[in-house]
Design an enzyme around this catalytic site. Structure first.
Site, PDB file in Angstrom:
ATOM      1  N   LYS A  19      35.621  34.734  47.534  1.00  0.00           N
ATOM      2  CA  LYS A  19      36.666  35.463  48.282  1.00  0.00           C
ATOM      3  C   LYS A  19      36.386  36.958  48.113  1.00  0.00           C
ATOM      4  O   LYS A  19      36.712  37.558  47.103  1.00  0.00           O
ATOM      5  CB  LYS A  19      38.040  35.119  47.701  1.00  0.00           C
TER       6      LYS A  19
ATOM      7  N   GLU B 131      36.375  40.613  34.724  1.00  0.00           N
ATOM      8  CA  GLU B 131      35.894  41.993  34.592  1.00  0.00           C
ATOM      9  C   GLU B 131      37.013  42.860  35.136  1.00  0.00           C
ATOM     10  O   GLU B 131      37.196  42.972  36.354  1.00  0.00           O
ATOM     11  CB  GLU B 131      34.616  42.202  35.419  1.00  0.00           C
TER      12      GLU B 131
ATOM     13  N   CYS C 105      34.925  50.741  37.710  1.00  0.00           N
ATOM     14  CA  CYS C 105      35.690  50.434  36.491  1.00  0.00           C
ATOM     15  C   CYS C 105      35.027  51.031  35.270  1.00  0.00           C
ATOM     16  O   CYS C 105      35.627  51.067  34.204  1.00  0.00           O
ATOM     17  CB  CYS C 105      35.882  48.933  36.353  1.00  0.00           C
TER      18      CYS C 105
ATOM     19  N   GLU D  94      43.998  54.301  34.951  1.00  0.00           N
ATOM     20  CA  GLU D  94      42.708  54.431  35.613  1.00  0.00           C
ATOM     21  C   GLU D  94      42.899  55.272  36.886  1.00  0.00           C
ATOM     22  O   GLU D  94      43.756  54.955  37.714  1.00  0.00           O
ATOM     23  CB  GLU D  94      42.242  53.016  35.962  1.00  0.00           C
TER      24      GLU D  94
HETATM   25  P1  ADP Z   1      41.286  46.607  43.584  1.00  0.00           P
HETATM   26  O1  ADP Z   1      42.211  47.698  43.147  1.00  0.00           O
HETATM   27  O2  ADP Z   1      39.870  46.780  43.170  1.00  0.00           O
HETATM   28  O3  ADP Z   1      41.461  46.181  45.002  1.00  0.00           O
HETATM   29  P2  ADP Z   1      42.574  44.148  42.935  1.00  0.00           P
HETATM   30  O4  ADP Z   1      42.664  43.487  41.608  1.00  0.00           O
HETATM   31  O5  ADP Z   1      43.826  44.496  43.626  1.00  0.00           O
HETATM   32  O6  ADP Z   1      41.682  45.415  42.646  1.00  0.00           O
HETATM   33  O7  ADP Z   1      41.708  43.282  43.916  1.00  0.00           O
HETATM   34  C1  ADP Z   1      40.495  42.696  43.537  1.00  0.00           C
HETATM   35  C2  ADP Z   1      40.294  41.415  44.318  1.00  0.00           C
HETATM   36  O8  ADP Z   1      41.351  40.529  44.019  1.00  0.00           O
HETATM   37  C3  ADP Z   1      40.316  41.591  45.841  1.00  0.00           C
HETATM   38  O9  ADP Z   1      39.435  40.648  46.408  1.00  0.00           O
HETATM   39  C4  ADP Z   1      41.746  41.256  46.187  1.00  0.00           C
HETATM   40  O10 ADP Z   1      41.840  40.800  47.504  1.00  0.00           O
HETATM   41  C5  ADP Z   1      42.006  40.127  45.205  1.00  0.00           C
HETATM   42  N1  ADP Z   1      43.425  39.922  44.906  1.00  0.00           N
HETATM   43  C6  ADP Z   1      44.414  40.830  44.885  1.00  0.00           C
HETATM   44  N2  ADP Z   1      45.586  40.254  44.604  1.00  0.00           N
HETATM   45  C7  ADP Z   1      45.344  38.942  44.424  1.00  0.00           C
HETATM   46  C8  ADP Z   1      46.140  37.790  44.107  1.00  0.00           C
HETATM   47  N3  ADP Z   1      47.451  37.870  43.900  1.00  0.00           N
HETATM   48  N4  ADP Z   1      45.507  36.605  44.024  1.00  0.00           N
HETATM   49  C9  ADP Z   1      44.194  36.501  44.208  1.00  0.00           C
HETATM   50  N5  ADP Z   1      43.385  37.527  44.500  1.00  0.00           N
HETATM   51  C10 ADP Z   1      43.956  38.733  44.616  1.00  0.00           C
END
Ligand code: ADP
Length: 485
Positions: A180, A255, A289, A386
């Site tokens: 994903k 990570e 990160c 961050e």
């Molecule tokens: P960033 O700030 O790098 O976008 P996130 O942790 O918000 O960090 O997102 C990282 C990944 O996790 C992306 O692919 C995002 O679509 C996915 N993501 C965000 N929220 C969820 C969730 N509730 N469940 C699963 N995946 C998620």
């Protein structure tokens, strides 16, 4: 605008070897952060599509897990070659959807390919053991077996190489996967399907779904047929995923976020420290990160370091990543630029002194000026949070002890950096820093040969190194008796 017939662009999801739309035809628009233009649309898949992707990965697993390591290494080498042969095109897609300068995007494709090659080599060195038996009439063996279906969820900041670190070891170990990619940068994720096809990877071994993160994430973290979740992203989301994965006791690798300190001691080579600081801070516009989040500088070199960092920051060429010579692209979106602005405003309101930049860039959109803020103090937000933008706060310290205490005063423990030419200090500080990755007189240290991973709330597990493939293997203990010995 990406050309609709661009052979590197996939506007569909890959499930069981078929490129498909979302069941209801819904799509997500993908924007170029440098221009604000919509460059294309990808499927907005949800629960049903994700379940089918898991089923496809499950169906492909028995045969794939029985392929030889040599065969899997050959697929990985073919993928590696394809990526390097098509590096320019893959990098252009990456820059268009994510914004980073083309030179950095090409570097990302190259390091992603290098991870594949590393894991192609590692695949052939997955050894079990013959263990000395405490029983004369029995023998003990251990074997390492692929864990099963792997779910990989990745962020937008390294949309290609974050997947290489997960897909590489998954394939090497004999696992199948459902991927994903982040919704902001789905094209670099979908390109992996094309890379896999070009290499002849069997159908169903790699499946890719784009769409609503919470729906897809929920299926991936709760489906009983997913054995492992590997995630790169924020600590906040990582915790949610771990909680969901706990319900079926999945293996997890995380990570997560960081709050990297970058220490400069009086004994340091200041020009080297400034060069390292520029790389550790402004690469990817500060959106990594492992980006230096806090510069901690000893009093004797504080003014010199601040002045040189400010001059170098002012000299950075900001612009569209596709243009020649651009060193810093836009931030991922307007929300990110607004968030960066709040860190600066907070610091200034508490006495921070802006030495370079300090505001949105004249180019508009999500462009932000490379910024240096002196007189940073622990009550400013970036001391704890961050930044994920091109802002360099510089804190002052007097003693090594104080520096270590400041550096470790965070719930994060991913990367840290320090500069010194004192050998004893090198050892003391190296041992005193509570981090998973330590750069000594180096601002960029990531390489496939070394384990990348954090401690504390920065995560679990390592990507790369000899450790990386182990995250995708489980140990089986076999006790053989009845041998008539
Ligand atoms: P960033 O700030 O790098 O976008 P996130 O942790 O918000 O960090 O997102 C990282 C990944 O996790 C992306 O692919 C995002 O679509 C996915 N993501 C965000 N929220 C969820 C969730 N509730 N469940 C699963 N995946 C998620």
């Amino acid at each position: 605008m990406l050309k609709p017939n661009n052979p590197y662009v996939r506007n569909a999801n890959l499930i069981g070897g078929d490129w498909v739309a979302a069941d209801n035809g819904a799509t997500i628009a993908v924007d170029n952060p440098a221009t604000g233009e919509t460059i294309g649309h990808v499927p907005q898949s949800g629960r049903a599509e994700t379940i089918r992707a898991v089923e496809a990965a499950k169906a492909a697993f028995p045969a794939f897990s029985k392929t030889t390591a040599n065969q899997r290494a050959a697929w990985l080498r073919a993928m590696h070659a394809y990526m390097l042969d098509n590096q320019q095109a893959l990098a252009e897609i990456l820059t268009m959807e994510m914004g980073k300068p083309l030179a950095e995007a090409k570097g990302e494709i190259a390091i992603g390919a290098a991870y594949l090659l590393w894991f192609a080599e590692e695949a052939r060195r997955v050894y079990g053991e013959v263990v000395p038996s405490p029983w004369g009439d029995r023998r003990i063996l251990t074997t390492l077996e692929p864990v099963g279906v792997v779910a990989a969820i990745t962020p937008w900041n390294f949309p290609s190489s974050m997947l290489a670190r997960k897909i590489g070891p998954a394939i090497a170990a004999g696992c199948t996967s459902v991927i994903k990619p982040a919704s902001q940068t789905p094209y670099s994720g979908l390109a992996w399907g094309m890379i896999a096809e070009a290499a002849g990877l069997p159908k169903g071994v790699m499946n890719i779904v784009t769409g609503k993160a919470s729906e897809i994430g929920e299926v991936l973290c709760t489906h009983p047929d997913v054995a492992k979740v590997t995630f790169t992203g924020s600590t906040e989301v990582g915790i949610k995923l771990m909680q969901m994965a706990a319900g079926t006791v999945k293996k997890v690798s995380m990570e997560l976020g960081g709050n990297a300190p970058f220490l400069v001691f009086d004994s340091a080579d200041i020009d080297r420290a400034v060069a390292g600081a520029m790389a550790a801070k402004y690469r990817n516009s500060g959106q990594t990160c492992v980006c230096a989040n806090r510069f901690l500088v000893q009093a004797g070199v504080y003014d010199e370091f601040c002045a040189k960092l400010a001059a170098a920051s002012d000299a950075l060429k900001v612009g569209n990543g596709l243009d020649d010579g651009v060193q810093q692209g836009p931030l991922i979106d307007a929300k990110a630029a607004a968030a960066t602005e709040t860190f600066v405003a907070d610091a200034v309101s508490k006495g921070g002194r802006v030495l370079a930049g300090g505001k949105r860039h004249a180019l508009g959109g999500s462009f932000f000026e490379p910024t240096v803020i002196a007189d940073a103090t622990p009550d400013m937000r970036f001391a704890r949070e961050e930044i994920f933008g091109p802002v360099s706060p510089v804190f002052k310290f007097e003693t090594e002890e104080q520096a270590l205490a400041m550096a470790n005063d965070t719930e994060y423990g991913l990367a840290c950096y320090f500069y010194t030419r004192d050998l004893g200090q090198t050892i003391r500080v190296m041992e005193g820093l509570k981090y998973g990755i330590v750069g000594v007189n180096e601002g960029i240290v990531t390489t496939p040969e070394a384990p990348f991973g954090g401690i504390k709330q920065s995560g679990l597990g390592s990507e790369g190194g000899s450790q990386g493939i182990k995250e995708y293997l489980s140990v089986k203990y076999i006790c053989i008796g009845g041998l008539g010995l």
